[in-house]
Motif scaffolding. Structure first.
Motif, PDB file in Angstrom:
ATOM      1  N   VAL A 140      48.856  37.065  40.866  1.00  0.00           N
ATOM      2  CA  VAL A 140      47.424  37.199  40.586  1.00  0.00           C
ATOM      3  C   VAL A 140      46.581  36.475  41.635  1.00  0.00           C
ATOM      4  N   PHE A 165      50.787  31.805  28.903  1.00  0.00           N
ATOM      5  CA  PHE A 165      49.484  32.393  29.154  1.00  0.00           C
ATOM      6  C   PHE A 165      48.462  31.321  29.544  1.00  0.00           C
ATOM      7  N   ALA A 186      42.901  38.424  37.819  1.00  0.00           N
ATOM      8  CA  ALA A 186      42.465  37.027  37.778  1.00  0.00           C
ATOM      9  C   ALA A 186      41.372  36.843  36.738  1.00  0.00           C
ATOM     10  N   TYR A 187      40.460  37.814  36.677  1.00  0.00           N
ATOM     11  CA  TYR A 187      39.367  37.678  35.713  1.00  0.00           C
ATOM     12  C   TYR A 187      39.838  37.781  34.279  1.00  0.00           C
ATOM     13  N   GLY A 224      46.638  31.168  33.167  1.00  0.00           N
ATOM     14  CA  GLY A 224      45.187  31.268  33.255  1.00  0.00           C
ATOM     15  C   GLY A 224      44.545  29.985  33.748  1.00  0.00           C
ATOM     16  N   ILE A 248      44.551  29.457  37.591  1.00  0.00           N
ATOM     17  CA  ILE A 248      44.052  30.506  38.485  1.00  0.00           C
ATOM     18  C   ILE A 248      42.830  30.100  39.328  1.00  0.00           C
ATOM     19  N   PHE A 305      40.349  34.994  29.133  1.00  0.00           N
ATOM     20  CA  PHE A 305      41.020  34.665  27.881  1.00  0.00           C
ATOM     21  C   PHE A 305      41.600  33.258  27.841  1.00  0.00           C
ATOM     22  N   ALA A 336      42.745  37.042  33.064  1.00  0.00           N
ATOM     23  CA  ALA A 336      43.440  35.805  32.689  1.00  0.00           C
ATOM     24  C   ALA A 336      42.445  34.671  32.464  1.00  0.00           C
ATOM     25  N   MET A 337      41.442  34.566  33.347  1.00  0.00           N
ATOM     26  CA  MET A 337      40.497  33.461  33.207  1.00  0.00           C
ATOM     27  C   MET A 337      39.631  33.616  31.972  1.00  0.00           C
ATOM     28  N   MET A 340      42.811  29.821  18.216  1.00  0.00           N
ATOM     29  CA  MET A 340      43.274  31.100  18.759  1.00  0.00           C
ATOM     30  C   MET A 340      44.741  31.345  18.407  1.00  0.00           C
TER      31      MET A 340
END
Lengths: 434, 283
Positions: free
Chosen positions: B93, B149, A136-137, B153, B156, A142, A139-140, B134
């Motif tokens: 995740v 991606f 989780a970290y 992200g 999450i 980036f 992904a968060m 990016m």
């Protein structure tokens, strides 16, 4: 006495040695851990010499020779290096406290894991929560933290269509973008017009969907209603059908000349309701009517979510409460005000708030209906643009203003975070349990 | 006395009439736009606007034209791949993280929960320039992996929070008695607790799956060649060009998306409220 002295000496030596990560651990007879820490440290040093120092210096200069130095790449590499540096500082702190902790264990004569196997086993057991949260970290970091960091940096540069690397260099300009937004007349007028409409839009559209949602749930919750399930399914449709489809359909329906609203609905209303004579309305060409239309459509799109939520809450209110209130002589309105509303708001208030912040950034509704139009109010914004769609236009237009867009992004983020924090604190919805 | 009873009766009758009037009116307002869009998919000839007009010539050719004359098939495939990957990765995740935050007390737990709470308020989609830069650097412009991606992200923080709230509703006594029986971390997680949060996993999966079907801004911003489009931006090309409206094709394409998504939605609908209220209100 001697014992304490010995303990102090051990602690001191271990701490001093771990200034170079790993040595303190080796001194503590944890050879495996020590070597692992040493390797991490060595890797960081090598990385710093080969790449890191240059990247960090680059973050200050953003390049010096136009054509060869690509300011954007330099900016990104610098930001990445900053993240690596932060991670290393975290590792370094862990290293120091670990050496001290194990040294104390030795001095107190407690059991210490020295073999590789026991160290690994201990890590696997105590490290389990970290292992499970690391994905989780990553992904968060980036997808959120890094982009936010880059946005902050770009907001303080002059990156726009005059300064496109690698042909041109980008430079730091301090608070110039922010002062432009707030003081330069061309940006200031647009910014405040767009911001004002964003607030009005958020309040009007969200409140409308909440009111319709609660009202519908209360009406449908009455016992005598037949075909409850049929109505229930129909009322869910606006939520179930992907929103972009319905917004594009509405966009077609509200077309001034050929759309169904002007060619079918308004004539029908004229025929059905006496004394009402409506003409075709300029839905897509008059900013006022576009605004009315998008607020109504958002009410249509957003009420089912509230309706489902509130229906669930209503069913959980015990019937006896209403019964008791009725015996005490409370009327329908009183019962609604004193039993139903408090029950709804204690549970649903935080979710209502997410609806407000959601609409604050509801790009699809604004952009897909009329592309933020009609017309223009300067600095690239249309008459119904909200901040997020203005940012989109600033970034994608023919003369992009990346740095101004980033500054506005920062403003939005701060605004949303501050408002959310205040309200969350007030409703105490997210209180920690320990 | 009888006067009161009578007035109560009339007011009750009045409220019944009003109730049904409101429900029917709302139903009509909801069905009308959906119906005129859907019916246009079956109309032959040059349709330029959705409307309630049933004396048109009916046909199924719009559906076959969709796959032969346009890139719709490719868009659908792209979206499906993005949606499935996003769903699997994101749900994995957030389930792991949500479980950990619900069950373990570890150093840094409270601080990192605060971090989740604050970061979920950041409107990440607004960081367009950063995404652009990016993508430029990584050669990821026009690539669907970068989009996946960002979808993964971005969702999450909020969803981990909701997931944790749902795990909190599973009594911790279960884990403890399993631990006494000698079950390890993985067994407690996979065999004891996980089966009890299936409803929330189903809801989260559906949301993650639906995001790429409905998201417009990032997809439009990052995907540049028509072959790589998702359905949302692909379908818009049928309807946003006033000179070349393919309204019937838009409607046909919309139906093929809306039907499976709507069915999935109704299958999982009963779990929504439980998931929302249990997750949203507790810390």
């Amino acid at each position: 006495m001697e014992y304490i002295e010995k303990e102090n000496k051990r602690l001191k030596t271990a701490t001093l040695l771990s200034i170079i990560p790993g040595l303190g651990q080796i001194y503590n007879k944890q050879l495996f851990k020590g070597i692992a820490f040493l390797v991490i440290f060595a890797l960081f040093i090598i990385e710093m010499f080969n790449f890191g120092v240059e990247a960090l210096i680059g973050l200050f200069t953003l390049g010096s020779t136009p054509g060869t130095d690509h300011s954007l790449f330099i900016l990104i590499e610098g930001s990445l290096q900053l993240l690596i540096l932060l991670l290393f500082i975290l590792f370094y702190a862990i290293n120091l406290s670990d050496a001290r902790k194990v040294a104390r264990l030795w001095a107190e004569g407690k059991k210490v894991n020295t073999s590789m196997k026991s160290v690994l086993l201990n890590m696997a057991d105590r490290g389990f929560p970290y292992l499970f949260t690391i994905p989780a970290y990553i992904a968060m970091v980036f997808a959120i933290v890094f982009p936010v960091l880059v946005t902050i940096f770009i907001a303080f540069t002059n990156y726009d269509f005059y300064h496109i690397p690698p042909a041109k260099l980008i430079d730091w300009v301090g608070f110039e973008n922010f002062s432009n937004i707030f003081f330069l007349s061309s940006y200031r007028d647009t910014f405040f017009a767009v911001f004002g409409w964003t607030v009005i839009w958020t309040l009007a559209a969200t409140t409308l969907q909440i009111v319709i949602g609660i009202f519908t749930a209360v009406v449908l919750n009455q016992k005598f209603i037949k075909f409850k399930r049929v109505f229930g399914i129909i009322f869910l449709l606006p939520w179930a059908v992907p929103a972009f489809i319905t917004i594009m359909s509405f966009s077609n329906m509200f077309n001034d000349s050929i759309g169904a609203i002007n060619t079918q609905v308004i004539p029908l209303l004229d025929a059905l309701i006496p004394f009402v004579e409506l003409d075709s309305l300029p839905w897509k060409t008059d900013p006022f009517f576009t605004k009315i239309a998008i607020i109504m459509i958002q009410g249509w799109l957003g009420f089912p979510f509230i309706y489902v939520l509130v229906s669930g809450i209503l069913q959980s209110i015990p019937e006896e409460q209403y019964e008791a209130a009725r015996i005490d002589g409370a009327g329908v309105m009183q019962r609604f005000k004193h039993i139903t509303m408090p029950a709804i708001f204690t549970i649903a208030a935080p979710i209502f708030i997410t609806q407000y912040t959601g609409n604050f950034n509801n790009f699809s509704m604004i952009y897909l209906f009329n592309e933020g139009g009609p017309g223009s109010i300067g600095a690239g914004a249309g008459s119904t643009d909200i901040l997020i769609s203005w940012i989109y236009k600033l970034t994608t237009g023919t003369s992009p203003q990346y740095s101004i867009a980033s500054a506005v992004t920062l403003f939005i983020s701060l605004f949303v975070i501050i408002i959310s924090l205040i309200i969350f604190k007030k409703t105490k919805a997210f209180e920690m349990e320990d | 006395m009888s006067k009161i009873v009578k007035s109560q009766k009339t007011s009750r009758a009045f409220s019944k009439i009003f109730t049904y009037f409101y429900l029917l009116l709302l139903a009509v307002i909801i069905i009308y736009p959906l119906l005129i869009t859907a019916s246009s998919a079956f109309k032959a000839g040059n349709v330029t606007a959705f409307n309630l007009n049933f004396d048109a010539e009916w046909t199924l050719s719009n559906f076959s034209r969709l796959f032969t004359e346009t890139l719709y098939g490719e868009w659908y495939w792209n979206t499906l791949v993005i949606a499935l990957v996003t769903m699997v990765v994101q749900v994995t995740v957030i389930t792991l993280a949500g479980y950990t935050y619900s069950r373990y007390r570890f150093v840094g737990r409270k601080k990192s929960l605060m971090f989740f709470l604050i970061i979920q308020m950041v409107p990440t989609t607004a960081a367009l320039t950063a995404f652009y830069v990016m993508a430029l650097l990584m050669g990821a412009l026009d690539q669907s992996w970068f989009l996946m991606f960002l979808y993964i992200g971005g969702g999450i923080p909020m969803n981990t929070w909701l997931m944790k709230g749902y795990f909190d509703t599973v009594p911790i006594d279960l884990d403890e008695s399993a631990k006494l029986d000698g079950a390890g971390h993985f067994r407690i997680f996979a065999q004891i607790v996980l089966p009890l949060v299936k409803p929330m996993i189903a809801v989260q999966s559906l949301w993650a799956f639906m995001t790429p079907f409905g998201e417009y801004m990032l997809a439009k911003f990052l995907l540049r060649t028509p072959e790589n489009y998702t359905v949302a931006i692909g379908l818009q090309t049928f309807i946003n060009n006033p000179q070349n409206q393919k309204v019937a094709l838009f409607a046909a394409g919309a139906i093929l998306i809306a039907i499976p998504i709507t069915l999935l939605f109704f299958m999982l609908q009963k779990h929504f409220v439980a998931g929302l209220t249990s997750g949203g209100t507790k810390g």
